[in-house]
Design a protein around this motif. Structure first.
Motif, PDB file in Angstrom:
ATOM      1  N   VAL A  41       1.089  -1.360  -0.108  1.00 41.07           N
ATOM      2  CA  VAL A  41       0.194  -0.059  -0.195  1.00 41.07           C
ATOM      3  C   VAL A  41       0.928   1.149   0.012  1.00 41.07           C
ATOM      4  O   VAL A  41       0.622   2.162  -0.869  1.00 41.07           O
ATOM      5  N   ARG A  42       1.891   1.398   0.890  1.00 37.14           N
ATOM      6  CA  ARG A  42       2.678   2.360   1.070  1.00 37.14           C
ATOM      7  C   ARG A  42       3.510   2.768  -0.347  1.00 37.14           C
ATOM      8  O   ARG A  42       3.675   3.749  -0.903  1.00 37.14           O
ATOM      9  N   GLN A  45       1.163   4.001  -2.987  1.00 35.41           N
ATOM     10  CA  GLN A  45       0.747   5.447  -2.640  1.00 35.41           C
ATOM     11  C   GLN A  45       1.864   6.352  -2.845  1.00 35.41           C
ATOM     12  O   GLN A  45       1.610   7.244  -3.748  1.00 35.41           O
ATOM     13  N   ALA A 139      -1.875  -6.256   8.350  1.00 37.32           N
ATOM     14  CA  ALA A 139      -1.160  -5.268   7.086  1.00 37.32           C
ATOM     15  C   ALA A 139       0.293  -5.356   7.293  1.00 37.32           C
ATOM     16  O   ALA A 139       1.117  -4.867   6.542  1.00 37.32           O
ATOM     17  N   GLN A 155      -0.323  -4.428  -8.428  1.00 32.69           N
ATOM     18  CA  GLN A 155       0.499  -3.313  -8.284  1.00 32.69           C
ATOM     19  C   GLN A 155       0.978  -2.744  -9.724  1.00 32.69           C
ATOM     20  O   GLN A 155       1.051  -1.461 -10.070  1.00 32.69           O
ATOM     21  N   PRO A 200      -3.803   3.403  -3.925  1.00 33.81           N
ATOM     22  CA  PRO A 200      -4.274   1.966  -3.217  1.00 33.81           C
ATOM     23  C   PRO A 200      -4.403   2.405  -2.027  1.00 33.81           C
ATOM     24  O   PRO A 200      -3.765   3.393  -1.131  1.00 33.81           O
ATOM     25  N   THR A 201      -5.117   1.813  -1.149  1.00 34.08           N
ATOM     26  CA  THR A 201      -5.292   1.903   0.223  1.00 34.08           C
ATOM     27  C   THR A 201      -5.577   0.544   0.699  1.00 34.08           C
ATOM     28  O   THR A 201      -5.741  -0.533   0.004  1.00 34.08           O
ATOM     29  N   THR A 202      -5.457   0.404   2.058  1.00 35.42           N
ATOM     30  CA  THR A 202      -5.798  -1.061   2.721  1.00 35.42           C
ATOM     31  C   THR A 202      -7.049  -1.656   2.315  1.00 35.42           C
ATOM     32  O   THR A 202      -7.265  -2.806   1.773  1.00 35.42           O
ATOM     33  N   LYS A 204      -8.937  -0.887  -0.154  1.00 37.20           N
ATOM     34  CA  LYS A 204      -8.997  -1.363  -1.703  1.00 37.20           C
ATOM     35  C   LYS A 204      -8.127  -2.676  -2.099  1.00 37.20           C
ATOM     36  O   LYS A 204      -8.820  -3.486  -2.647  1.00 37.20           O
ATOM     37  N   VAL A 205      -6.968  -2.768  -1.351  1.00 35.10           N
ATOM     38  CA  VAL A 205      -6.147  -4.161  -1.183  1.00 35.10           C
ATOM     39  C   VAL A 205      -7.008  -5.257  -0.950  1.00 35.10           C
ATOM     40  O   VAL A 205      -6.941  -6.281  -1.596  1.00 35.10           O
TER      41      VAL A 205
END
Length: 224
Positions: A41-42, A45, A139, A155, A200-202, A204-205
């Motif tokens: 996610v990071r 982003q 996470a 990704q 992306p966000t947690t 969404k993933v």
């Protein structure tokens, strides 16, 4: 003696199972590839921010340059605006289709792995419980290898789709220097919105994982 020591070291390394948390954690710290959901996610982003920043910065520069230009009576007509609009529409279609296709392929590959088959095998209650464990994976805990491969593929699909939109934005920004039409900035702004929307966000993933583990592939609830 040294040969025996080397053999012992190799055996100790191989003693960790393929989903051993310590092994994945250490490899994640040593390597650059993400191994946890939070890392994916990071990274997504960060890449999204970089692409969005490129569009914003370039737009600001071109807007300043256009504002400094003197009115030119012989500026080209609507040809560049038509081309820019066509590129914008085409980029939206291509971006959407590429994202959908690559995500679908990633989901199919995930479901074909032995681990995923075991997760989805059995009665409805047992399968749902196993899927929930994968969907709600902590996470910051090392992911199972199939999920690492799946999230790497999604990704990539996201970056490709965002890059297509960024390219359309840059083309329209260049056209502003050719015809001075500010409508090109509107096209670039919509491309920017598309790039940001795919950040992306947690949540969404997790939704992507849920869709991938559902028979039928990627659902319509989170295509972007």
């Amino acid at each position: 003696m040294f040969h025996q020591l080397e053999v012992n070291v190799v055996l100790n390394r191989n003693s960790n199972g393929p989903f051993d948390g310590t092994s994945h954690s250490e490899s994640g710290k040593r390597g650059s590839s993400p191994t946890t959901l939070g890392q994916f996610v990071r990274l997504g982003q960060l890449l999204s921010f970089a692409l969005a920043s490129g569009i914003v910065t370039t737009s600001a520069v071109f807007l300043f340059l256009v504002s400094q230009r003197e009115p030119d009576a012989e500026q080209p007509g609507w040809i560049f605006l038509a081309i820019g609009g066509g590129v914008f529409v085409a980029s939206l279609v291509v971006s959407f289709l590429l994202r959908l296709m690559l995500k679908s392929n990633a989901a199919s590959s995930l479901r074909q792995t032995q681990e995923a088959e075991e997760v989805c095998r059995g009665g409805a209650a047992a399968s749902q419980s196993a899927r929930d464990a994968w969907e709600n994976w902590d996470a910051e805990e090392p992911l199972p290898r199939p999920l690492i491969g799946f999230l790497s593929a999604t990704q990539t699909s996201r970056i490709v789709a965002q890059a297509v939109l960024e390219g359309a934005a840059m083309i329209n920004l260049v056209f502003t220097m050719l015809d001075g039409n500010l409508i090109h900035f509107a096209f670039a702004a919509f491309c920017l919105v598309g790039v940001i929307a795919m950040t992306p966000t947690t949540g969404k993933v997790r939704s992507e994982i849920r869709s991938a583990l559902t028979v039928g592939g990627v659902s319509g609830e989170d295509r972007f």
